[in-house]
Design a protein around this motif. Structure first.
Motif, short mmCIF file in Angstrom:
data_model
loop_
_atom_site.label_atom_id
_atom_site.label_comp_id
_atom_site.label_asym_id
_atom_site.label_seq_id
_atom_site.Cartn_x
_atom_site.Cartn_y
_atom_site.Cartn_z
N THR A 40 40.29 53.11 37.88
CA THR A 40 41.47 53.24 38.73
C THR A 40 41.16 53.99 40.01
OG1 THR A 40 42.95 53.13 36.83
CG2 THR A 40 43.82 54.17 38.83
N THR A 73 39.08 51.69 42.22
CA THR A 73 39.93 50.58 42.68
C THR A 73 40.87 51.04 43.79
OG1 THR A 73 39.84 49.46 40.54
CG2 THR A 73 41.69 48.90 42.00
N ASP A 74 41.49 52.20 43.61
CA ASP A 74 42.40 52.71 44.63
C ASP A 74 41.67 52.95 45.96
OD1 ASP A 74 44.42 52.60 42.76
OD2 ASP A 74 44.49 54.77 42.42
N TYR A 119 40.87 49.46 47.41
CA TYR A 119 42.12 48.84 47.87
C TYR A 119 42.54 49.41 49.23
CZ TYR A 119 47.14 47.92 48.12
OH TYR A 119 48.38 47.55 48.55
N THR A 124 46.23 41.67 47.07
CA THR A 124 47.47 41.49 46.32
C THR A 124 47.37 42.31 45.04
OG1 THR A 124 46.60 39.62 45.07
CG2 THR A 124 47.71 39.11 47.18
N GLN A 125 48.48 42.44 44.33
CA GLN A 125 48.46 43.16 43.05
C GLN A 125 47.53 42.46 42.05
OE1 GLN A 125 49.90 46.21 42.35
NE2 GLN A 125 48.53 46.02 40.61
N GLU A 126 47.55 41.13 42.04
CA GLU A 126 46.68 40.39 41.12
C GLU A 126 45.21 40.67 41.42
OE1 GLU A 126 45.26 35.84 40.11
OE2 GLU A 126 46.99 36.12 41.38
N THR A 128 43.98 43.28 42.97
CA THR A 128 43.73 44.69 42.65
C THR A 128 43.47 44.84 41.15
OG1 THR A 128 45.12 45.38 44.48
CG2 THR A 128 44.67 47.03 42.79
N ASP A 129 44.25 44.15 40.33
CA ASP A 129 44.05 44.19 38.88
C ASP A 129 42.69 43.60 38.51
OD1 ASP A 129 46.57 45.31 38.63
OD2 ASP A 129 47.53 43.43 38.03
N ARG A 162 40.04 46.20 39.28
CA ARG A 162 40.08 47.26 38.27
C ARG A 162 39.41 46.78 36.97
NH1 ARG A 162 45.00 47.95 38.39
NH2 ARG A 162 45.03 49.57 39.96
#
Length: 104
Positions: free
Chosen positions: A12, A15-16, A19, A27-29, A31-32, A35
């Motif tokens: 996390t 990733t942060d 990002y 996008t959120q996808e 980013t996931d 991660r």
């Protein structure tokens, strides 16, 4: 990096940081997906030396970008186990940051 909680925390944290500087924004996808890829890299049975971990994290980011062919972001330059801080730096060519969508 011994327990699953610690691995998830590092995934996390990195990733942060990725990002925050990826171009174009994720996008959120996506980013996931980053991660998840980083969590797998952390869980890899390779040696736990800090440089080996940074190499695995950066290799995971390379694979993510290669698969998409439209995103560029920074790479991990240091991990501080005590403060849980990560330092990131953009790769460059001729002193200019790499750009998405076909490079320079």
């Amino acid at each position: 990096m011994g327990d699953a909680s610690s691995a998830a925390d590092w995934a996390t944290i990195v990733t942060d940081a990725y990002y925050a500087e990826a171009k174009p924004p994720l996008t959120q996808e996506l980013t996931d997906r980053v991660r998840d890829a980083l969590a797998k890299a952390i869980a890899s049975p390779a040696a736990d030396a800090p440089n080996a971990l940074m190499d695995r994290l950066n290799d995971a980011l390379d694979a993510f970008e290669t698969e998409l062919r439209s995103v560029v972001g920074p790479r991990v330059t240091s991990l501080d186990e005590v403060t849980r801080a990560v330092a990131m730096k953009h790769r460059s060519e001729a002193g200019q940051p790499l750009r998405a969508f076909g490079g320079q």
